[in-house]
Scaffold this motif. Structure first.
Motif, short mmCIF file in Angstrom:
data_model
loop_
_atom_site.label_atom_id
_atom_site.label_comp_id
_atom_site.label_asym_id
_atom_site.label_seq_id
_atom_site.Cartn_x
_atom_site.Cartn_y
_atom_site.Cartn_z
N ILE A 192 0.86 -1.19 0.00
CA ILE A 192 0.00 0.00 0.00
C ILE A 192 0.89 1.24 0.00
N CYS A 193 0.64 2.13 -0.97
CA CYS A 193 1.39 3.38 -1.06
C CYS A 193 0.64 4.50 -0.32
N TYR A 210 0.11 3.35 8.03
CA TYR A 210 0.38 2.18 8.86
C TYR A 210 -0.93 1.54 9.35
N ARG A 211 -1.90 2.38 9.68
CA ARG A 211 -3.19 1.84 10.15
C ARG A 211 -3.88 1.05 9.03
N TYR A 212 -3.82 1.58 7.81
CA TYR A 212 -4.41 0.86 6.67
C TYR A 212 -3.71 -0.50 6.47
N CYS A 213 -2.39 -0.50 6.66
CA CYS A 213 -1.65 -1.76 6.50
C CYS A 213 -2.00 -2.77 7.60
N GLU A 214 -2.24 -2.28 8.79
CA GLU A 214 -2.67 -3.17 9.89
C GLU A 214 -4.02 -3.80 9.57
N ILE A 215 -4.91 -3.01 8.96
CA ILE A 215 -6.22 -3.55 8.54
C ILE A 215 -6.01 -4.62 7.47
N ALA A 216 -5.15 -4.31 6.49
CA ALA A 216 -4.88 -5.27 5.41
C ALA A 216 -4.25 -6.55 5.96
N ILE A 274 3.09 -4.64 3.07
CA ILE A 274 4.18 -3.66 3.14
C ILE A 274 3.64 -2.24 2.96
N ALA A 275 3.95 -1.37 3.92
CA ALA A 275 3.65 0.06 3.79
C ALA A 275 4.74 0.69 2.95
N ASN A 333 10.79 5.05 5.35
CA ASN A 333 9.83 4.70 6.40
C ASN A 333 8.96 3.49 6.04
N ARG A 334 9.44 2.69 5.10
CA ARG A 334 8.77 1.42 4.78
C ARG A 334 8.59 0.61 6.06
N HIS A 335 7.47 -0.09 6.13
CA HIS A 335 7.25 -0.99 7.27
C HIS A 335 6.61 -2.28 6.78
N ASP A 336 7.18 -3.41 7.19
CA ASP A 336 6.68 -4.73 6.79
C ASP A 336 5.85 -5.34 7.91
N TYR A 337 4.70 -5.88 7.54
CA TYR A 337 3.84 -6.63 8.47
C TYR A 337 3.88 -8.08 8.01
#
Length: 395
Positions: free
Chosen positions: A161-162, A174-180, A195-196, A212-216
């Motif tokens: 997600i960009c 980051y919140r959108y990525c947590e939802i995903a 990945i954010a 500031n990329r973040h991997d879930y």
């Protein structure tokens, strides 16, 4: 303990020929390293050559050596799949029986997209396999102008997600990525990583991804050799993507890399440090920059740059060090499509204390790596893991 330190370096995607079951994966006649050697004029990898890479696998323009320095072997993958996480998890003892989902061909299913739109409150654009820089050029202006959300994937098992740091904000992304991540825990949508992908800029030609990329990531479904080492008090140091692949599990220290050359420089610096345990390095550029983009020349030149750094590493290894070179899957840059290829991978094991190298044949699993490391440090592999140690054969 025979070796005080073990350096395991994964040349991400450096396959050496089709697996016996590769046809089931749509991969026929694939051979990442062999096909690169066929197409590269004056292919120079002298350090890999002296370790025995051409003794292990026939390469045009690279001759076998009479006395290879390393013990060498072909490794076959026992797990289902041909992705990065599966390959690395198997190396450390896990048998993955259900491959992670990829959505390369058609994007994510409408049901997942609709649920993500509902939960984020933003219409989704993109939803296809794409390069991260290209999709920003194509869609970032629209995302900013219309308040939409760019979602895309790649040949890996990922949902990306960009988000523009100035207009959307990092915390929102980051919140959108947590939802995903929550949504993609369902079996039919389960991806290895969400990945954010934050970026800055206002118009085409100016967009740049930030650090500031973040991997879930999914955590490994069970304990691995890394956990056994850490619990026994040994250092488990990662370089490159290893942290993301294992979601930090079993590590005592992690180092992010800017490139594969940087990853080798970090590994060389670690070899000049005192520690007892494992340094586990992933060099991703082979796969991300060259394999997926079907760039044979770029892949070959990356291997030549690696070989130079390998020479530097070999010069600083101590007599009680062990170096293991391997790969996690193939990504034949001469093959159709942009996906990974189901291939055997190399295993080259070298120590300055070895009398001579030799051919160890073929292993039915990558897990010999974790089992060998565990036995060296006198720790038990976790219950339910696979793999048999090669330690006694590495003389």
């Amino acid at each position: 303990m025979r070796y005080q330190r073990i350096f395991t370096i994964v040349l991400d995607s450096l396959g050496i020929g089709a697996m016996p079951d590769s046809q089931k994966y749509g991969d026929v006649g694939v051979d990442t390293l062999g096909h690169i050697a066929e197409q590269k004029e004056n292919f120079r990898i002298p350090n890999l050559q002296k370790l025995g890479i051409a003794n292990l696998h026939q390469l045009k323009g690279v001759s076998p050596v009479q006395k290879p320095l390393a013990c060498y072997m072909k490794l076959q993958e026992q797990s289902c799949g041909k992705d990065t996480m599966t390959g690395h998890w198997e190396m450390m003892g896990l048998h993955v029986t259900r491959p992670f989902r990829t959505f390369t061909e058609h994007g994510f299913p409408p049901e997942l997209i609709q649920e993500l739109e509902k939960r984020t409150g933003r219409p989704i654009i993109g939803n296809k396999s794409a390069s991260g820089t290209e999709i920003l050029e194509e869609l970032a202006e629209q995302e900013i102008r219309e308040g939409k959300l760019i979602v895309y994937t790649s040949a890996d098992s990922v949902l990306q997600i960009c988000g523009n740091e100035e207009t959307m904000g990092l915390e929102t992304l980051y919140r959108y990525c947590e939802i995903a991540r929550e949504l993609t825990m369902r079996d039919e949508w389960k991806v290895g990583r969400v990945i954010a992908r934050p970026y800055v800029g206002k118009k085409k030609g100016e967009f740049k991804r930030t650090a500031n990329r973040h991997d879930y990531a999914l955590k490994p479904y069970g304990k691995t050799a890394l956990d056994s080492l850490k619990e026994a008090g040994f250092s488990v140091i990662s370089v490159g993507k290893i942290y993301d692949i294992f979601d930090g599990q079993g590590l005592t220290e992690s180092n992010k890399s800017k490139s594969s050359v940087h990853g080798m420089e970090q590994t060389i610096d670690l070899a000049k440090r005192d520690f007892t345990g494992l340094c586990f390095t992933n060099l991703v550029d082979f796969d991300a920059l060259w394999g997926h983009r079907r760039n044979v020349q770029g892949y070959a030149e990356e291997l030549e740059r690696f070989d130079e750094k390998l020479g530097e590493l070999l010069s600083v290894l101590r007599t009680d060090d062990l170096l293991i070179l391997t790969a996690d899957h193939g990504n034949d840059p001469t093959y159709t499509g942009t996906d990974h290829t189901r291939e055997q991978v190399p295993f080259l094991a070298y120590s300055p204390s070895m009398k001579e190298g030799k051919n160890l044949g073929v292993s039915p699993t990558f897990a010999v790596i974790g089992a060998t490391i565990a036995e060296n440090f006198g720790v038990k592999m976790p219950e339910g893991t696979i793999g048999t140690s090669l330690l006694e054969q590495l003389l």
